[in-house]
Design an enzyme around this catalytic site. Structure first.
Site, mmCIF file in Angstrom:
data_model
loop_
_atom_site.group_PDB
_atom_site.id
_atom_site.type_symbol
_atom_site.label_atom_id
_atom_site.label_comp_id
_atom_site.label_asym_id
_atom_site.label_seq_id
_atom_site.Cartn_x
_atom_site.Cartn_y
_atom_site.Cartn_z
ATOM 1 N N HIS A 42 0.852 -1.184 0.000
ATOM 2 C CA HIS A 42 0.000 0.000 0.000
ATOM 3 C C HIS A 42 0.886 1.231 0.000
ATOM 4 O O HIS A 42 1.918 1.268 0.652
ATOM 5 C CB HIS A 42 -0.907 0.000 1.250
ATOM 6 C CG HIS A 42 -2.050 0.957 1.162
ATOM 7 N ND1 HIS A 42 -1.907 2.302 1.423
ATOM 8 C CD2 HIS A 42 -3.358 0.763 0.858
ATOM 9 C CE1 HIS A 42 -3.091 2.891 1.282
ATOM 10 N NE2 HIS A 42 -3.981 1.996 0.937
ATOM 11 N N ASP A 79 -7.872 -4.057 -0.449
ATOM 12 C CA ASP A 79 -8.458 -4.149 -1.790
ATOM 13 C C ASP A 79 -8.406 -5.577 -2.319
ATOM 14 O O ASP A 79 -9.316 -6.025 -3.016
ATOM 15 C CB ASP A 79 -7.728 -3.211 -2.756
ATOM 16 C CG ASP A 79 -7.814 -1.763 -2.326
ATOM 17 O OD1 ASP A 79 -8.932 -1.296 -2.083
ATOM 18 O OD2 ASP A 79 -6.769 -1.103 -2.216
#
Length: 428
Positions: free
Chosen positions: A306, A363
């Protein structure tokens, strides 16, 4: 405690003293608002080292993997809270009492329907229109229906607009889906909770009753909670920027939706599913792992690591547990989900991924859950927008509640032509 001061040396033996502000957590911030008086501005492409506002809503420490909403850790909220409990917290700053919560839930339920004429807006869209295009347009159009909550200077109007947006976004999101698949719109069901109602509007049909699976319902609830707010990201900053001009709340949220639509922002879980489709089968994973490790190969594993979290994404742990619960419950026979689970195993065991902290992120897991539930990838970002609406509204309200807020007006480093004389067409 004495105020901290930063001294900046300027050309020409000049200098300026700038106050250093301290928050309750995170970095100290140098207040450069007076720098312009010396004829200088800072240059910070992407605003990566610029605090654009003062906020008390969300705090992120990416190095330590911390995400707090009003001081509460995200993993505690995701496990022990409900989405509407979190909505109240984000909007009002404190957890509600039982009486406050019941009243809040009742008010949200009373606003879930949209004006019947909103249906006619959808008839203007092509059947193959992207759901985000429809959601962006219809959200902005709400300003033409709810004109009694457009005075942003009135705190009561701001509160009514907040309720309407949080309440109606699941209805609009489900309508985008139903229109795209040619099914009739489903009315909200106020006997269901927020997530269950959304699932009913998504998958229910008039010819038979829809029964909500509690495990799927809880998974959707957690997806909503884990995506509700994420500090000053691109879409939240867009909402604040639009709101700083005094634009109505529906226009501001439509602007946020447009920003979220960008593949670098809200399209991460959709990109993750496309990557799984490219890999195709478990036996091709070693090939793609090698491609991912090759710095000269353009292929990238989506859904791992991330940009903010340099450690484990704190939302991913909860989402991982939920993902495995959903797959166990549904027993879905899908080769892409097999690919996803094998990729997860490798990422958690392979030294390359561990050393670079390329852990599966929120995600990755939310995309797998939504695919297993039967939600098409084109709806992933719509559900992200639905979840994030309360965060956008909370920041919008916070900004307007702060005394002395100003219209945003970033500066620039101009590199174009210096002043020159215009040449008439016949003389060129």
């Amino acid at each position: 405690m004495a105020e901290k001061i930063a001294k900046l040396e300027l050309p020409g033996n000049d200098s300026i003293e700038l106050p250093v502000k301290q928050g309750t957590a995170g970095y100290d911030v140098i207040d450069i608002s007076k720098l312009g008086s010396k004829g200088y501005f800072t240059f910070d492409p992407g605003f990566l080292a610029t605090a654009s506002c003062e906020s008390a809503i969300t705090y992120i420490d990416g190095d330590k993997g911390i995400l707090l909403h009003r001081g509460y850790p995200i993993d505690q909220l995701a496990v022990d809270s409900s989405y509407l409990d979190l909505c109240y917290l984000l909007l009002y700053g404190e957890l509600p009492s039982k009486a406050q919560y019941d009243k809040f839930v009742s008010t949200v339920r009373n606003h879930t329907m949209v004006h019947q004429q909103v249906e006619f807006f959808f008839r203007g869209f092509r059947r193959d229109a992207h759901p985000m295009a429809m959601l962006c347009g219809v959200t902005g159009a709400l300003a033409s229906f709810y004109q009694d909550s457009l005075d942003v200077a009135d705190p009561k109007h701001r509160e009514i607009a907040a309720f309407r947006l949080v309440s109606k976004m699941p209805t609009l999101a489900a309508m985008c889906y139903k229109y795209s698949v040619g099914q009739p719109f489903q009315y909200p069901r106020n006997d269901l909770n927020y997530a269950g109602n959304f699932l009913s509007m998504m998958f229910g049909v008039p010819c038979e009753p829809y029964v909500v699976n509690p495990i799927i319902e809880r998974a959707m609830e957690r997806i909503f909670i884990l995506h509700a707010d994420h500090e000053q990201n691109a879409s939240t900053s867009t909402v604040r920027l639009a709101g700083s001009s005094g634009a109505n709340p529906f226009a501001c949220i439509a602007a946020g939706i447009a920003s979220l639509w960008g593949p670098a922002h809200g399209g991460a879980n959709e990109a993750c599913l496309k990557m799984l489709e490219e890999i195709g089968s478990v036996d091709r994973i070693p090939e793609y792992i090698e491609k991912a490790k090759d710095k000269n190969d353009p292929f990238r594993l989506m859904g791992f690591g991330h940009r903010v979290y340099k450690n484990f994404d704190p939302r991913a742990k909860v989402m991982r547990e939920t993902c495995h619960e959903v797959l166990s419950e549904l027993k879905v026979d899908d080769p892409l989900l097999d690919v996803a689970m094998e990729l997860e195993r490798i990422a958690l065991e392979d030294e390359y991924f561990i050393s670079k902290k390329l852990y599966p992120n929120v995600d990755f897991y939310s995309g797998i859950i939504m695919k297993a539930i039967g939600i098409p990838t084109s709806m992933f970002t719509v559900i992200f927008a639905l979840s994030r609406t309360v965060g956008w509204i909370a920041h919008w309200k916070e900004m307007l509640d702060q005394p002395g807020h100003k219209i945003s007006r970033p500066r620039q480093l101009y590199t174009g032509e210096a002043e020159r004389n215009f040449v008439k067409l016949q003389d060129r």
